[in-house]
Design a protein around this motif. Structure first.
Motif, PDB file in Angstrom:
ATOM      1  N   UNK A 150      50.854  43.586  48.313  1.00 16.90           N
ATOM      2  CA  UNK A 150      50.406  44.297  47.769  1.00 16.90           C
ATOM      3  C   UNK A 150      49.025  43.905  47.985  1.00 16.90           C
ATOM      4  N   UNK A 151      47.622  44.923  48.136  1.00 23.33           N
ATOM      5  CA  UNK A 151      46.853  44.373  48.640  1.00 23.33           C
ATOM      6  C   UNK A 151      45.860  44.199  47.438  1.00 23.33           C
ATOM      7  N   UNK A 152      45.798  43.439  46.230  1.00 22.76           N
ATOM      8  CA  UNK A 152      45.069  43.068  45.208  1.00 22.76           C
ATOM      9  C   UNK A 152      43.807  43.212  45.860  1.00 22.76           C
ATOM     10  N   UNK A 153      43.117  42.842  46.767  1.00 23.31           N
ATOM     11  CA  UNK A 153      41.492  42.947  46.586  1.00 23.31           C
ATOM     12  C   UNK A 153      40.841  44.341  46.750  1.00 23.31           C
ATOM     13  N   UNK A 154      41.706  45.504  47.433  1.00 22.33           N
ATOM     14  CA  UNK A 154      41.715  46.543  47.847  1.00 22.33           C
ATOM     15  C   UNK A 154      41.988  47.394  46.072  1.00 22.33           C
ATOM     16  N   UNK A 155      43.261  46.320  45.224  1.00 20.23           N
ATOM     17  CA  UNK A 155      42.822  47.579  44.024  1.00 20.23           C
ATOM     18  C   UNK A 155      42.144  46.826  42.952  1.00 20.23           C
ATOM     19  N   UNK A 156      41.483  45.869  42.976  1.00 19.66           N
ATOM     20  CA  UNK A 156      40.794  45.444  42.677  1.00 19.66           C
ATOM     21  C   UNK A 156      39.592  46.725  42.767  1.00 19.66           C
ATOM     22  N   UNK A 157      38.913  46.672  43.801  1.00 17.65           N
ATOM     23  CA  UNK A 157      38.172  47.600  44.724  1.00 17.65           C
ATOM     24  C   UNK A 157      38.052  48.763  43.405  1.00 17.65           C
ATOM     25  N   UNK A 158      39.284  49.014  44.042  1.00 18.00           N
ATOM     26  CA  UNK A 158      39.309  50.946  43.153  1.00 18.00           C
ATOM     27  C   UNK A 158      39.175  50.852  41.747  1.00 18.00           C
ATOM     28  N   UNK A 159      39.712  49.862  41.085  1.00 16.11           N
ATOM     29  CA  UNK A 159      39.504  49.617  39.509  1.00 16.11           C
ATOM     30  C   UNK A 159      38.383  49.477  39.424  1.00 16.11           C
ATOM     31  N   UNK A 163      40.152  49.631  31.699  1.00 18.76           N
ATOM     32  CA  UNK A 163      39.902  49.742  33.277  1.00 18.76           C
ATOM     33  C   UNK A 163      39.730  48.045  33.138  1.00 18.76           C
ATOM     34  N   UNK A 164      38.847  47.558  33.115  1.00 18.25           N
ATOM     35  CA  UNK A 164      38.150  46.978  32.997  1.00 18.25           C
ATOM     36  C   UNK A 164      39.489  45.649  33.337  1.00 18.25           C
ATOM     37  N   UNK A 165      39.880  45.690  31.650  1.00 19.58           N
ATOM     38  CA  UNK A 165      40.955  44.698  31.722  1.00 19.58           C
ATOM     39  C   UNK A 165      42.207  44.625  33.016  1.00 19.58           C
ATOM     40  N   UNK A 166      42.612  45.828  33.493  1.00 23.02           N
ATOM     41  CA  UNK A 166      43.469  45.907  34.792  1.00 23.02           C
ATOM     42  C   UNK A 166      42.622  45.718  35.799  1.00 23.02           C
ATOM     43  N   UNK A 167      41.674  46.272  35.954  1.00 25.07           N
ATOM     44  CA  UNK A 167      41.073  45.395  36.807  1.00 25.07           C
ATOM     45  C   UNK A 167      40.632  43.599  37.187  1.00 25.07           C
ATOM     46  N   UNK A 168      40.280  43.179  35.570  1.00 22.94           N
ATOM     47  CA  UNK A 168      40.460  42.034  35.632  1.00 22.94           C
ATOM     48  C   UNK A 168      41.675  41.102  35.663  1.00 22.94           C
ATOM     49  N   UNK A 169      43.033  41.930  35.539  1.00 24.61           N
ATOM     50  CA  UNK A 169      44.090  41.561  36.172  1.00 24.61           C
ATOM     51  C   UNK A 169      44.627  41.399  37.795  1.00 24.61           C
ATOM     52  N   UNK A 170      43.951  42.455  38.107  1.00 26.62           N
ATOM     53  CA  UNK A 170      43.685  43.046  39.516  1.00 26.62           C
ATOM     54  C   UNK A 170      43.025  41.698  40.401  1.00 26.62           C
ATOM     55  N   UNK A 171      42.242  40.966  39.726  1.00 23.12           N
ATOM     56  CA  UNK A 171      41.101  39.957  40.214  1.00 23.12           C
ATOM     57  C   UNK A 171      42.097  39.121  40.230  1.00 23.12           C
ATOM     58  N   UNK A 172      42.674  38.731  39.157  1.00 20.70           N
ATOM     59  CA  UNK A 172      43.512  37.572  38.855  1.00 20.70           C
ATOM     60  C   UNK A 172      44.844  37.394  39.874  1.00 20.70           C
ATOM     61  N   UNK A 173      45.014  38.222  39.896  1.00 25.43           N
ATOM     62  CA  UNK A 173      46.040  38.382  41.546  1.00 25.43           C
ATOM     63  C   UNK A 173      45.899  38.010  43.212  1.00 25.43           C
ATOM     64  N   UNK A 174      44.808  38.802  43.095  1.00 17.67           N
ATOM     65  CA  UNK A 174      44.297  38.405  43.797  1.00 17.67           C
ATOM     66  C   UNK A 174      43.618  36.485  44.639  1.00 17.67           C
ATOM     67  N   UNK A 175      43.622  35.850  42.768  1.00 15.85           N
ATOM     68  CA  UNK A 175      43.737  34.471  43.027  1.00 15.85           C
ATOM     69  C   UNK A 175      41.912  33.683  42.648  1.00 15.85           C
ATOM     70  N   UNK A 176      41.987  34.508  42.221  1.00 13.74           N
ATOM     71  CA  UNK A 176      40.432  34.287  40.784  1.00 13.74           C
ATOM     72  C   UNK A 176      41.010  34.287  39.539  1.00 13.74           C
ATOM     73  N   UNK A 177      41.969  33.252  38.878  1.00 13.45           N
ATOM     74  CA  UNK A 177      41.672  34.135  37.209  1.00 13.45           C
ATOM     75  C   UNK A 177      40.633  33.476  36.565  1.00 13.45           C
ATOM     76  N   UNK A 178      40.168  32.651  36.810  1.00 11.75           N
ATOM     77  CA  UNK A 178      38.941  32.074  36.204  1.00 11.75           C
ATOM     78  C   UNK A 178      37.875  33.568  36.304  1.00 11.75           C
TER      79      UNK A 178
END
Length: 412
Positions: free
Chosen positions: A288-297, A309-324
């Motif tokens: 799964x390409x989480x940075x690409x998913x975050x961009x789509x969100x 939607x912002x909540x889901x984007x945040x989840x994708x950002x965390x999955x991409x490696x930046x939970x903070x």
């Protein structure tokens, strides 16, 4: 058995009866009476080969009998005129056509948006009044009045039970797509019958409007998620995407969803359902390409302005490696009454080593959870967060973009 038939056939039976009687209240009364008769007879006589057809035929006969008893048959005879054999069990094609007509009737622009959604969930989806009331966060009595007003408006305004003329379809499509997706979201939580109904209606809409990219986008979105339905639960327990057994995915349905997405994009689709379908397709990849998913969100957030939607984007950002960074986004959202806000926030806090705050957030999510599988899932998460050795886990995200109807009763 009868409960399964009710869930599978309610929308079909009511659609046929509304088309026959032109009256929502009479249709629901007749449908309920037919199901009551089935509950008495089927355990003794056995389930008929065509349960839906039997229920429709029985309900129609009971409705006509009731009209006769009320001594109004003469005045309504022209409404009930039917060719020889009309009381035979109807076939699937007839019922499917009538469900589409019922959907457009419920979504008529003369009705207020909350009435459109509520009436569709009741008439097409078969949800009980108390279930719809919980979804809208209102009392059951308030929802009863809302449904009654919608039905009365249809009768008073003479809203036709029909698919609109072709030149009117584009203006009506947005509301219909939103309502179909709401039915799917309700089914995604565990009622597979509702999810199947939504997918069927989505397919019917693409056949009715083959050049509308958003119709294909919605069908793609639902089909891709629905392909994972057998893997989303283990018994009655919820299983997150990362932990699902992919051998249980329906690969044919997944391919059909991606084909619908390709069609939507070939038509130039860039709307909310097409973007969501693209996200769902990426989430179903082996890697799964989480940075690409975050961009789509991010793009989806621009289109919708939705905090979910912002909540889901945040989840994708965390999955991409930046939970903070994800937590900073989440803490800026006004979603206190939304359980996935608190469960997502709890997981981010856990990842950042803030265990006490994570436990508090999980308890809040647990108090808001609407279904038993979600409550069990959150209870296990709460128990695990007590241990500092818990391995990183997937952030709970909703199935793509969920409209805010769950909070406010409005679609968007």
């Amino acid at each position: 058995m009868l409960d399964d038939v009710f869930r599978a056939e309610w929308g079909r039976v009511v659609a046929s009866l509304v088309g026959f009687l032109r009256d929502f209240d009479r249709a629901e009364d007749a449908a309920q009476e037919a199901f009551a008769i089935a509950a008495e007879r089927w355990p003794v006589a056995g389930t008929p080969d065509n349960p839906g057809g039997w229920l429709v035929a029985t309900a129609r006969n009971r409705a006509v009998d009731r009209i006769r008893r009320e001594r109004t048959l003469a005045g309504k005879l022209h409404l009930l005129a039917a060719p020889e054999g009309a009381m035979d069990e109807p076939g699937e094609t007839l019922i499917a056509d009538e469900r589409l007509e019922l959907l457009f009737t419920c979504c008529h622009p003369a009705l207020p948006p909350d009435g459109q959604v509520a009436l569709t969930l009741r008439a097409v989806g078969g949800l009980r009044t108390d279930e719809i009331a919980r979804a809208f966060l209102v009392s059951e009595e308030t929802m009863k009045r809302r449904l009654s007003r919608a039905k009365a408006k249809i009768k008073k305004a003479g809203i036709p039970f029909a698919v609109p003329a072709p030149h009117l379809l584009p203006d009506r499509l947005g509301t219909v797509l939103a309502v179909v997706y709401l039915i799917y979201n309700e089914g995604y939580r565990g009622r597979v019958d509702l999810a199947c109904e939504a997918v069927h209606l989505g397919r019917a809409l693409t056949e009715l409007m083959p050049d509308e990219p958003e119709a294909h986008g919605l069908l793609a979105l639902m089909s891709i998620h629905h392909a994972r339905r057998r893997a989303r639960f283990r018994g009655e327990d919820l299983v997150l995407l990362d932990d699902q057994d992919r051998t249980r995915w329906d690969l044919d349905q997944l391919a059909a969803g991606r084909s619908a997405l390709d069609r939507a994009m070939a038509l130039g689709g860039r709307g909310v359902y097409v973007v969501q379908a693209a996200i769902a397709s990426l989430q179903a990849r082996e890697r799964i390409d989480w940075p690409q998913i975050a961009g789509l969100y991010r793009r989806l957030a621009e289109l919708t302005g939705s905090p979910v939607v912002e909540l889901n984007r945040a989840a994708a950002v965390a999955q991409a490696g930046d939970p903070a960074a994800a937590l900073r986004t989440v803490d800026g959202l006004d979603l206190d009454g939304y359980p996935y806000f608190h469960s997502t926030r709890a997981e981010l806090l856990r990842r950042l080593g803030r265990a006490d705050e994570a436990r508090s957030a999980y308890r809040r999510a647990l108090g808001l959870a609407a279904t038993s599988p979600e409550r069990r899932f959150l209870a296990r998460r709460l128990e695990k967060v007590r241990s500092s050795a818990v391995p990183p886990a997937a952030v709970r995200s909703s199935p793509g973009y969920e409209p805010r109807f769950a909070r406010s009763g409005r679609t968007q």
